[in-house]
Design a protein around this motif. Structure first.
Motif, PDB file in Angstrom:
ATOM      1  N   TRP A 174       0.687  -1.080  -0.345  1.00 16.33           N
ATOM      2  CA  TRP A 174      -0.396   0.178  -0.066  1.00 16.33           C
ATOM      3  C   TRP A 174       0.790   0.766   0.030  1.00 16.33           C
ATOM      4  O   TRP A 174       0.079   2.439   0.353  1.00 16.33           O
ATOM      5  CB  TRP A 174      -0.910   0.130   1.286  1.00 16.33           C
ATOM      6  N   GLU A 175       1.768   1.049   0.299  1.00 16.61           N
ATOM      7  CA  GLU A 175       3.003   2.339   0.257  1.00 16.61           C
ATOM      8  C   GLU A 175       3.490   2.822  -1.299  1.00 16.61           C
ATOM      9  O   GLU A 175       3.536   1.721  -2.269  1.00 16.61           O
ATOM     10  CB  GLU A 175       4.523   2.363   1.345  1.00 16.61           C
ATOM     11  N   MET A 201       2.027   4.862  -3.662  1.00 13.58           N
ATOM     12  CA  MET A 201       1.037   4.531  -4.607  1.00 13.58           C
ATOM     13  C   MET A 201       1.066   5.324  -5.366  1.00 13.58           C
ATOM     14  O   MET A 201       0.741   5.742  -6.386  1.00 13.58           O
ATOM     15  CB  MET A 201      -0.195   4.226  -4.369  1.00 13.58           C
TER      16      MET A 201
END
Length: 379
Positions: free
Chosen positions: A47-48, A50
């Motif tokens: 999720w980092e 993005m």
């Protein structure tokens, strides 16, 4: 052949295998980073990172990772090889993209087009490929020392120089034209540190600083805000920014090196620039011995100077060897080395003659050892 094997202890090159020393692939540093191990490992969750944006969109460089910028400034402060105060940091996909972004920016500001791009021979072979971009803003105009144009030029100053390792200064008048300083090799494992370089435009690259060519990250230190904005515009149009993941990895790599000096023994592998200088010194020693045995080529000689980083007299150990033929029977050095299955880059590509050739000294242990054995056996 698997890449892993090239630096494995005891690995030997097949006598019939072509040894490629054409490109500046810096695999010689791989053992150091293996020793560092998990200290240089980066984990990025799914999720980092993005978003396209790494920082506030009001910043000039919206794709610059703050941690990467901080580690760039930290390492320059420790090494003291570049004046960074008041500079904009612009990351690029290696120094290649940064060179084109800089030329585009400087030429865009210039009123007359195309702008002549020059560099003193022998120059980095990629500079002469500029015309392949077919830009209406600038074009390659050759050797700066023979340039006969007016003030409508951009001079690229590579120092220490690729291919010959010499310290370079601008050739053309300081009162005319514009300059780009390619500082890829101004690090203490290659050359004595003579104090911080202080130029309007300075380009660096992770590949030659640390050996991480595949990460494809370089950075520019830019004083002029208008030039910085134009560079960001070019990179935005060219690649819509620079990989945030690559910047995160680069930040960690730079941190490991800086920690090794500010917190000795913190990385478990030692101090990178000290180890790098030792490796290159050993390769240069072995190369000079092999060339004496062969008796057909000469190598540059470098004076010993006081290094402000090591605080002692130090020698220059370039990442490339610039050989000149001293044998009248050898008209083309490239062809000579092909006969012993060694591919290297001809002097023609650097604005010199075929009696010169550039050899990569930063390759794997196996390739370098194999090259030395072939030269010694031939002699």
């Amino acid at each position: 052949m698997k890449e892993k094997a090239l630096n494995s202890p005891g690995f030997e090159i097949d006598p019939d295998l072509v040894i490629t020393l054409d490109h500046g692939d810096p695999l010689m540093f791989e053992p150091f980073w293996k020793e560092v191990g998990h200290n240089a490992t980066v984990t990025i969750s799914g999720w980092e990172k993005m978003s396209y944006y790494a920082c506030d969109t009001d910043d000039i460089c919206w794709f610059l990772e703050p941690d990467f910028a901080n580690e760039v400034l930290r390492l320059h402060r420790i090494v003291n090889n570049a004046a960074t105060n008041g500079c904009h940091i612009i990351p690029g996909v290696g120094s290649t993209q940064l060179i084109h972004a800089t030329l585009h920016a400087l030429a865009s500001i210039e009123a007359r087009h195309p702008v002549n791009v020059v560099s003193a021979a022998p120059y980095y072979s990629m500079y002469s490929d500029i015309n392949s971009m077919k830009s209406a803003l600038y074009h390659w105009a050759g050797d700066a020392a023979t340039f006969k144009g007016d003030d409508n030029f951009i001079e690229i100053v590579c120092s220490p120089n690729n291919p010959d390792g010499m310290i370079r200064h601008a050739v053309l008048s300081n009162n005319a034209g514009k300059r780009v300083h390619d500082m890829a090799y101004y690090w203490p494992h290659y050359t004595p540190m003579r104090g911080p370089a202080d130029h309007d435009i300075m380009l660096f690259t992770l590949s030659k600083a640390t050996g991480h060519a595949g990460t494809r990250i370089g950075w520019a230190l830019i004083k002029d805000t208008d030039v910085a904005r134009e560079m960001v515009n070019y990179i935005t149009l060219n690649t819509n920014g620079v990989s945030r993941d690559s910047q995160v990895r680069a930040a960690r790599i730079l941190k490991v090196i800086s920690d090794g000096y500010e917190f000795p023994n913190s990385n478990g592998a030692g101090q990178f620039f000290h180890i790098g200088r030792h490796l290159l010194a050993d390769r240069w020693r072995r190369l000079r011995q092999a060339m004496e045995v062969l008796g057909k080529f000469s190598l540059p000689r470098f004076s010993t100077e006081f290094c402000e980083f090591f605080k002692e007299q130090a020698q220059t150990y370039p990442g490339f060897a610039w050989l000149r033929s001293e044998d009248e029977s050898i008209n083309d050095c490239g062809d000579f080395f092909k006969r012993i299955n060694v591919l290297i880059r001809s002097g023609r590509l650097f604005g010199a003659g075929p009696n010169y050739v550039r050899i990569n000294l930063m390759g794997s242990d196996a390739y370098f050892d194999g090259f030395i054995k072939r030269i010694t056996s031939f002699g």
